[in-house]
Design a protein around this motif. Structure first.
Motif, PDB file in Angstrom:
ATOM      1  N   LEU A 155      15.294  12.637   1.366  1.00  0.00           N
ATOM      2  CA  LEU A 155      16.535  13.108   0.755  1.00  0.00           C
ATOM      3  C   LEU A 155      17.725  12.284   1.246  1.00  0.00           C
ATOM      4  CD1 LEU A 155      16.172  17.006   0.829  1.00  0.00           C
ATOM      5  CD2 LEU A 155      16.364  15.566  -1.196  1.00  0.00           C
ATOM      6  N   TYR A 156      17.739  12.011   2.539  1.00  0.00           N
ATOM      7  CA  TYR A 156      18.841  11.234   3.112  1.00  0.00           C
ATOM      8  C   TYR A 156      18.894   9.837   2.497  1.00  0.00           C
ATOM      9  CZ  TYR A 156      21.543   8.521   6.467  1.00  0.00           C
ATOM     10  OH  TYR A 156      22.459   7.669   7.035  1.00  0.00           O
ATOM     11  N   ILE A 157      17.731   9.177   2.425  1.00  0.00           N
ATOM     12  CA  ILE A 157      17.693   7.833   1.845  1.00  0.00           C
ATOM     13  C   ILE A 157      18.142   7.870   0.389  1.00  0.00           C
ATOM     14  CG2 ILE A 157      16.187   5.916   1.192  1.00  0.00           C
ATOM     15  CD1 ILE A 157      14.475   6.590   3.639  1.00  0.00           C
ATOM     16  N   GLY A 158      17.641   8.861  -0.359  1.00  0.00           N
ATOM     17  CA  GLY A 158      18.004   8.981  -1.765  1.00  0.00           C
ATOM     18  C   GLY A 158      19.496   9.183  -1.964  1.00  0.00           C
ATOM     19  N   PHE A 159      20.074  10.109  -1.204  1.00  0.00           N
ATOM     20  CA  PHE A 159      21.510  10.365  -1.329  1.00  0.00           C
ATOM     21  C   PHE A 159      22.328   9.191  -0.800  1.00  0.00           C
ATOM     22  CE2 PHE A 159      20.487  15.090  -1.343  1.00  0.00           C
ATOM     23  CZ  PHE A 159      20.783  15.237  -2.688  1.00  0.00           C
ATOM     24  N   GLY A 160      21.840   8.543   0.273  1.00  0.00           N
ATOM     25  CA  GLY A 160      22.530   7.377   0.799  1.00  0.00           C
ATOM     26  C   GLY A 160      22.577   6.249  -0.224  1.00  0.00           C
ATOM     27  N   LEU A 163      25.294  23.160  10.279  1.00  0.00           N
ATOM     28  CA  LEU A 163      24.504  22.962   9.080  1.00  0.00           C
ATOM     29  C   LEU A 163      24.124  21.483   8.950  1.00  0.00           C
ATOM     30  CD1 LEU A 163      26.346  25.233   6.492  1.00  0.00           C
ATOM     31  CD2 LEU A 163      24.329  25.751   7.870  1.00  0.00           C
ATOM     32  N   LEU A 164      22.920  21.246   8.404  1.00  0.00           N
ATOM     33  CA  LEU A 164      22.389  19.888   8.370  1.00  0.00           C
ATOM     34  C   LEU A 164      23.267  18.956   7.553  1.00  0.00           C
ATOM     35  CD1 LEU A 164      20.152  17.951   9.159  1.00  0.00           C
ATOM     36  CD2 LEU A 164      18.849  18.715   7.159  1.00  0.00           C
ATOM     37  N   GLY A 165      23.769  19.439   6.425  1.00  0.00           N
ATOM     38  CA  GLY A 165      24.626  18.593   5.606  1.00  0.00           C
ATOM     39  C   GLY A 165      25.890  18.176   6.336  1.00  0.00           C
ATOM     40  N   THR A 166      26.454  19.102   7.096  1.00  0.00           N
ATOM     41  CA  THR A 166      27.649  18.794   7.877  1.00  0.00           C
ATOM     42  C   THR A 166      27.337  17.756   8.947  1.00  0.00           C
ATOM     43  OG1 THR A 166      28.431  21.064   7.535  1.00  0.00           O
ATOM     44  CG2 THR A 166      29.492  19.794   9.284  1.00  0.00           C
ATOM     45  N   ALA A 167      26.198  17.929   9.616  1.00  0.00           N
ATOM     46  CA  ALA A 167      25.802  16.993  10.669  1.00  0.00           C
ATOM     47  C   ALA A 167      25.525  15.601  10.103  1.00  0.00           C
ATOM     48  CB  ALA A 167      24.571  17.525  11.394  1.00  0.00           C
ATOM     49  N   LEU A 168      24.850  15.540   8.973  1.00  0.00           N
ATOM     50  CA  LEU A 168      24.553  14.241   8.370  1.00  0.00           C
ATOM     51  C   LEU A 168      25.822  13.567   7.843  1.00  0.00           C
ATOM     52  CD1 LEU A 168      21.189  14.906   6.488  1.00  0.00           C
ATOM     53  CD2 LEU A 168      21.539  13.722   8.656  1.00  0.00           C
ATOM     54  N   SER A 169      26.781  14.358   7.378  1.00  0.00           N
ATOM     55  CA  SER A 169      28.065  13.781   6.963  1.00  0.00           C
ATOM     56  C   SER A 169      28.749  13.112   8.142  1.00  0.00           C
ATOM     57  CB  SER A 169      28.972  14.870   6.380  1.00  0.00           C
ATOM     58  OG  SER A 169      28.460  15.380   5.175  1.00  0.00           O
ATOM     59  N   ILE A 185      36.488   6.076  -1.365  1.00  0.00           N
ATOM     60  CA  ILE A 185      35.355   6.333  -2.263  1.00  0.00           C
ATOM     61  C   ILE A 185      34.106   6.701  -1.471  1.00  0.00           C
ATOM     62  CG2 ILE A 185      33.753   5.217  -3.871  1.00  0.00           C
ATOM     63  CD1 ILE A 185      36.141   3.678  -5.004  1.00  0.00           C
ATOM     64  N   VAL A 186      33.835   5.960  -0.411  1.00  0.00           N
ATOM     65  CA  VAL A 186      32.649   6.246   0.398  1.00  0.00           C
ATOM     66  C   VAL A 186      32.772   7.599   1.098  1.00  0.00           C
ATOM     67  CG1 VAL A 186      31.221   5.454   2.319  1.00  0.00           C
ATOM     68  CG2 VAL A 186      32.162   3.802   0.719  1.00  0.00           C
ATOM     69  N   ALA A 187      33.972   7.908   1.608  1.00  0.00           N
ATOM     70  CA  ALA A 187      34.173   9.203   2.266  1.00  0.00           C
ATOM     71  C   ALA A 187      33.939  10.356   1.297  1.00  0.00           C
ATOM     72  CB  ALA A 187      35.586   9.282   2.855  1.00  0.00           C
ATOM     73  N   LEU A 188      34.428  10.224   0.070  1.00  0.00           N
ATOM     74  CA  LEU A 188      34.185  11.265  -0.938  1.00  0.00           C
ATOM     75  C   LEU A 188      32.692  11.393  -1.243  1.00  0.00           C
ATOM     76  CD1 LEU A 188      37.116  10.620  -3.454  1.00  0.00           C
ATOM     77  CD2 LEU A 188      36.839  12.591  -1.934  1.00  0.00           C
ATOM     78  N   GLY A 189      32.011  10.250  -1.328  1.00  0.00           N
ATOM     79  CA  GLY A 189      30.567  10.290  -1.567  1.00  0.00           C
ATOM     80  C   GLY A 189      29.818  10.966  -0.441  1.00  0.00           C
ATOM     81  N   ILE A 190      30.207  10.661   0.791  1.00  0.00           N
ATOM     82  CA  ILE A 190      29.553  11.283   1.949  1.00  0.00           C
ATOM     83  C   ILE A 190      29.796  12.791   1.960  1.00  0.00           C
ATOM     84  CG2 ILE A 190      29.605  11.431   4.474  1.00  0.00           C
ATOM     85  CD1 ILE A 190      30.140   8.419   4.512  1.00  0.00           C
ATOM     86  N   TYR A 216      27.827  18.433   1.152  1.00  0.00           N
ATOM     87  CA  TYR A 216      27.833  19.699   0.427  1.00  0.00           C
ATOM     88  C   TYR A 216      26.491  19.942  -0.276  1.00  0.00           C
ATOM     89  CZ  TYR A 216      32.873  20.411   1.086  1.00  0.00           C
ATOM     90  OH  TYR A 216      34.117  20.631   1.611  1.00  0.00           O
ATOM     91  N   LEU A 217      25.904  18.873  -0.830  1.00  0.00           N
ATOM     92  CA  LEU A 217      24.608  19.017  -1.502  1.00  0.00           C
ATOM     93  C   LEU A 217      23.524  19.433  -0.512  1.00  0.00           C
ATOM     94  CD1 LEU A 217      24.541  16.016  -4.003  1.00  0.00           C
ATOM     95  CD2 LEU A 217      24.371  18.441  -4.564  1.00  0.00           C
ATOM     96  N   PHE A 218      23.490  18.791   0.659  1.00  0.00           N
ATOM     97  CA  PHE A 218      22.505  19.154   1.676  1.00  0.00           C
ATOM     98  C   PHE A 218      22.679  20.609   2.086  1.00  0.00           C
ATOM     99  CE2 PHE A 218      21.059  14.826   2.485  1.00  0.00           C
ATOM    100  CZ  PHE A 218      19.792  15.039   2.983  1.00  0.00           C
ATOM    101  N   ASN A 219      23.914  21.021   2.308  1.00  0.00           N
ATOM    102  CA  ASN A 219      24.151  22.401   2.737  1.00  0.00           C
ATOM    103  C   ASN A 219      23.753  23.397   1.656  1.00  0.00           C
ATOM    104  OD1 ASN A 219      25.132  21.608   5.211  1.00  0.00           O
ATOM    105  ND2 ASN A 219      27.284  21.753   4.636  1.00  0.00           N
ATOM    106  N   ALA A 220      23.903  23.009   0.390  1.00  0.00           N
ATOM    107  CA  ALA A 220      23.545  23.908  -0.717  1.00  0.00           C
ATOM    108  C   ALA A 220      22.026  23.955  -0.929  1.00  0.00           C
ATOM    109  CB  ALA A 220      24.234  23.446  -1.997  1.00  0.00           C
TER     110      ALA A 220
END
Length: 319
Positions: free
Chosen positions: A138-143, A266-272, A303-308, A313-317
């Motif tokens: 998931l991380y690679i895909g979203f990255g 939350l994992l999404g927050t940590a990965l961000s 742009i990158v910050a918004l993407g991250i 948010y997607l990971f947390n959801a």
């Protein structure tokens, strides 16, 4: 996967040393010993595998190939190429500059610059060891999604006039470059690359695991949850803002991410937080300032910050 090693550490810490399992210092020591060896094993194994696969790729031929690609297709290929390049946000800049000198479209070059530090083999190895293959995929895909879309948007904005250096056309000899390596030479080169990378990051792993061990043993779970748990709306933007001023590799950051999530973040927050630290940094901005206008750097970071944040948010959801 590491059950046997965990039993050895348990026997060492609780049996041989006779330490109290409930003591904070014991928990910190157990975490430090277990995670350090586990991370080292994963790093050597996965970096060697990717380094071996990399011997089948030629940077110059890929650069020549990207010259012929249209936008979006080129963004995808450049982002994928970023996965097999062992760069942090600053060390990716020379190749980024080489892409620009080869007159590769700006958006495609930025897709590489975003993807390379975010999706490098160190991050993949540590994510796989700490969170499993599903989270890693998931991380690679979203990255890759952030890199592809981010580069595509930058390309569509037509910001070439913000490049401060003259673009020198490359000659047409790139496609004639050939790689002929024997199996033994590929293995030797892969091992040498693995040893070089490990030598550069092993101390950072020790530092990261050490700080993580201290947090694991001494920082109350309630304190972390109070600010970054329970899916608070501001947690992800706050993590990104905290990550941008920092400059660290995935090797030193990932152990902290493991501890923070175990404490309730939350994992999404940590990965961000991790993605912001590895893909965006003040040293990177200072180096880019020599070749790009501040407005372009600001747009790139924004742009990158918004993407991250979107990934967070997607990971947390989803999880």
């Amino acid at each position: 996967m590491f059950d046997f090693w965990e039993k050895i550490v348990n026997n060492l810490v609780y049996g041989l040393l006779g330490l109290d399992p409930t003591a904070q210092s014991t928990q910190a020591l157990h975490f430090f010993i277990f995670d350090t060896v586990k991370i080292y094993i994963l790093l050597v194994g996965i970096i060697f595998l990717i380094s071996f696969l990399r011997t089948y790729f030629n940077t110059q031929k890929i650069r020549a190939y990207l010259q012929r690609q249209n936008t979006f297709t080129g963004n995808i290929l450049a982002a994928l190429f970023g996965i097999i390049t062992p760069f942090c946000s600053c060390s990716a800049i020379p190749l980024f500059l080489g892409f620009m000198q080869a007159r590769i479209p700006m958006g495609i070059t930025f897709s590489f610059l975003i993807s390379s530090p975010m999706n490098n083999e160190v991050a993949i190895a540590l994510l796989f060891g700490l969170f499993g293959w599903k989270i890693t995929a998931l991380y690679i895909g979203f990255g890759l999604l952030v890199a592809i879309v981010g580069g595509y948007v930058i390309g569509k904005l037509k910001l070439e006039h913000y490049v401060l250096i003259p673009v020198i056309p490359m000659d047409g000899a790139l496609e004639s470059v050939q790689i002929e390596l024997s199996w033994q030479n590929r293995l030797r080169e892969a091992w040498q690359n693995t040893a070089d990378i490990f030598e550069k990051i092993y101390l950072y792993v020790l530092l990261g695991v050490g700080v993580g061990a201290w947090i694991h043993g001494y920082i109350p779970t309630e304190l972390i949850v109070a600010y970054t748990g329970e899916n608070r709306w501001y947690s992800v933007p706050l993590a990104v803002l905290m990550g941008v001023p920092m400059y660290a590799s995935a090797a030193s950051v990932m152990p902290l991410i493991e501890v923070l999530t175990s404490k309730g973040m939350l994992l999404g927050t940590a990965l961000s937080l991790m993605m912001a630290i590895t893909a965006l940094s003040l040293p990177e901005a200072l180096i880019l300032k020599r070749i790009l206008h501040v407005k372009l750097i600001t747009i790139f970071f924004g742009i990158v910050a918004l993407g991250i944040m979107g990934v967070g948010y997607l990971f947390n959801a989803l999880l």
